[in-house]
Write a protein that holds these residues in place. Structure first.
Motif, mmCIF file in Angstrom:
data_model
loop_
_atom_site.group_PDB
_atom_site.id
_atom_site.type_symbol
_atom_site.label_atom_id
_atom_site.label_comp_id
_atom_site.label_asym_id
_atom_site.label_seq_id
_atom_site.Cartn_x
_atom_site.Cartn_y
_atom_site.Cartn_z
ATOM 1 N N PRO A 5 81.268 67.948 46.843
ATOM 2 C CA PRO A 5 79.926 68.072 47.413
ATOM 3 C C PRO A 5 79.043 66.913 46.959
ATOM 4 C CG PRO A 5 80.684 70.191 46.622
ATOM 5 C CD PRO A 5 81.694 69.160 46.150
ATOM 6 N N LEU A 6 78.126 66.530 47.822
ATOM 7 C CA LEU A 6 77.205 65.449 47.498
ATOM 8 C C LEU A 6 76.397 65.834 46.263
ATOM 9 C CD1 LEU A 6 76.167 62.684 48.605
ATOM 10 C CD2 LEU A 6 74.347 63.999 49.735
ATOM 11 N N PRO A 7 76.381 64.986 45.215
ATOM 12 C CA PRO A 7 75.621 65.315 44.000
ATOM 13 C C PRO A 7 74.125 65.482 44.302
ATOM 14 C CG PRO A 7 77.091 63.447 43.621
ATOM 15 C CD PRO A 7 77.104 63.713 45.087
ATOM 16 N N ASN A 29 69.749 72.461 50.234
ATOM 17 C CA ASN A 29 69.817 71.829 48.923
ATOM 18 C C ASN A 29 71.236 72.029 48.394
ATOM 19 O OD1 ASN A 29 69.928 74.411 47.310
ATOM 20 N ND2 ASN A 29 67.940 74.682 48.319
ATOM 21 N N PRO A 30 71.619 71.332 47.350
ATOM 22 C CA PRO A 30 73.003 71.419 46.856
ATOM 23 C C PRO A 30 73.445 72.826 46.473
ATOM 24 C CG PRO A 30 71.853 69.608 45.788
ATOM 25 C CD PRO A 30 70.836 70.353 46.595
ATOM 26 N N GLU A 31 72.543 73.627 45.939
ATOM 27 C CA GLU A 31 72.907 74.981 45.519
ATOM 28 C C GLU A 31 72.971 75.933 46.713
ATOM 29 O OE1 GLU A 31 69.993 73.446 44.121
ATOM 30 O OE2 GLU A 31 71.300 72.470 42.671
ATOM 31 N N GLY A 32 72.047 75.824 47.628
ATOM 32 C CA GLY A 32 71.946 76.758 48.740
ATOM 33 C C GLY A 32 72.879 76.469 49.901
ATOM 34 N N ALA A 33 73.288 75.231 50.044
ATOM 35 C CA ALA A 33 74.094 74.847 51.211
ATOM 36 C C ALA A 33 75.550 75.284 51.101
ATOM 37 C CB ALA A 33 74.016 73.334 51.423
ATOM 38 N N GLY A 34 76.036 75.510 49.897
ATOM 39 C CA GLY A 34 77.440 75.894 49.722
ATOM 40 C C GLY A 34 78.357 74.687 49.761
ATOM 41 N N PRO A 35 79.622 74.887 49.380
ATOM 42 C CA PRO A 35 80.538 73.752 49.236
ATOM 43 C C PRO A 35 80.854 73.031 50.547
ATOM 44 C CG PRO A 35 81.720 75.815 48.967
ATOM 45 C CD PRO A 35 80.260 76.152 49.033
ATOM 46 N N THR A 39 79.429 69.204 51.224
ATOM 47 C CA THR A 39 80.409 68.125 51.355
ATOM 48 C C THR A 39 80.199 67.382 52.675
ATOM 49 O OG1 THR A 39 82.017 69.330 50.024
ATOM 50 C CG2 THR A 39 82.880 67.583 51.433
ATOM 51 N N LEU A 40 80.004 68.115 53.749
ATOM 52 C CA LEU A 40 79.825 67.468 55.048
ATOM 53 C C LEU A 40 78.613 66.546 55.078
ATOM 54 C CD1 LEU A 40 80.742 70.286 57.595
ATOM 55 C CD2 LEU A 40 82.165 68.392 56.784
ATOM 56 N N VAL A 41 77.550 66.874 54.331
ATOM 57 C CA VAL A 41 76.348 66.028 54.369
ATOM 58 C C VAL A 41 76.542 64.670 53.710
ATOM 59 C CG1 VAL A 41 74.688 67.904 54.636
ATOM 60 C CG2 VAL A 41 75.251 67.075 52.339
ATOM 61 N N ARG A 42 77.720 64.401 53.199
ATOM 62 C CA ARG A 42 78.013 63.035 52.760
ATOM 63 C C ARG A 42 77.885 62.077 53.948
ATOM 64 N NH1 ARG A 42 80.149 61.555 48.407
ATOM 65 N NH2 ARG A 42 80.616 62.948 46.695
ATOM 66 N N HIS A 43 78.025 62.638 55.159
ATOM 67 C CA HIS A 43 77.895 61.863 56.400
ATOM 68 C C HIS A 43 76.881 62.610 57.282
ATOM 69 C CE1 HIS A 43 78.715 59.570 59.884
ATOM 70 N NE2 HIS A 43 80.011 59.418 59.754
ATOM 71 N N PRO A 44 75.580 62.406 57.027
ATOM 72 C CA PRO A 44 74.561 63.204 57.711
ATOM 73 C C PRO A 44 74.579 63.076 59.237
ATOM 74 C CG PRO A 44 73.547 61.820 56.017
ATOM 75 C CD PRO A 44 75.000 61.500 56.049
ATOM 76 N N ASP A 45 74.858 61.901 59.768
ATOM 77 C CA ASP A 45 74.868 61.747 61.223
ATOM 78 C C ASP A 45 75.982 62.581 61.852
ATOM 79 O OD1 ASP A 45 72.725 59.975 61.044
ATOM 80 O OD2 ASP A 45 74.013 58.193 61.060
#
Length: 179
Positions: A5-7, A29-35, A39-45
């Motif tokens: 997951p994105l730090p 946020n990192p805690e609420g979004a889940g694993p 992880t997917l938000v490493r590539h937001p587009d």
């Protein structure tokens, strides 16, 4: 995990905005979004584009909740996607899921590829045929036509394909279910 997951320190407004279609502001946020989402938000587009499609499949498609969840569970089982399996067995048991009515016996049947109801079996057959041949047989199409209209059958094909892609990504990135 192949992709962690994105730090937290790397989250920014663009990262949070990519999740707006699926998650309320308080969970972006990192805690609420889940694993998976973290992880997917490493590539937001990519995340934002895929979530448009995925949110449609999960919340806006014309397919009844029970049919959708049977199909997703069968895809998760066939693709051995632990994250999807865990998430959707939990969702299927949730009373808030439009009364999908997925029982423990149904879940066991999904794993075996055998359900007693002829229509439910056709849903599993549809997943198997799409996964194996990338098309539905005339027999399965006709059986589905007894209870699903044209748009619902189209949506079902895309549910199988969309969740197949998601399983492929989750498995490749080694995303594990939350406890």
């Amino acid at each position: 995990m192949r992709l962690a997951p994105l730090p937290a320190e790397e989250w920014d407004d663009r990262t949070r905005d990519a999740l707006r279609l699926l998650l309320p502001r308080a969970r972006r946020n990192p805690e609420g979004a889940g694993p998976a989402m973290s992880t997917l938000v490493r590539h937001p587009d990519l995340t934002e584009a895929f979530l448009h499609f995925s949110v449609y499949l999960l919340f806006r498609s014309t397919v009844p909740a029970r049919v959708r969840e049977l199909a997703i569970l069968r895809v998760a089982h066939r693709r051995q996607c632990a994250y999807e399996w865990h998430h959707h067995t939990r969702m299927s048991a949730d009373a808030g899921l439009d009364d999908a009515g997925i029982t423990a016996a149904d879940i066991a049947g999904v794993q075996l590829g055998e359900l007693d109801d002829a229509f439910d079996q056709a849903v599993l057959d549809a997943v198997d045929e799409l996964e194996e041949q990338s098309r539905l047989s005339d027999r399965t199409w006709a059986t589905l036509s007894q209870r699903l209209d044209e748009r619902q059958r189209m949506d079902l094909v895309f549910i199988v394909g969309g969740y197949g892609v998601l399983a492929m990504a989750f498995n490749t990135f080694d995303i594990s279910p939350e406890d």
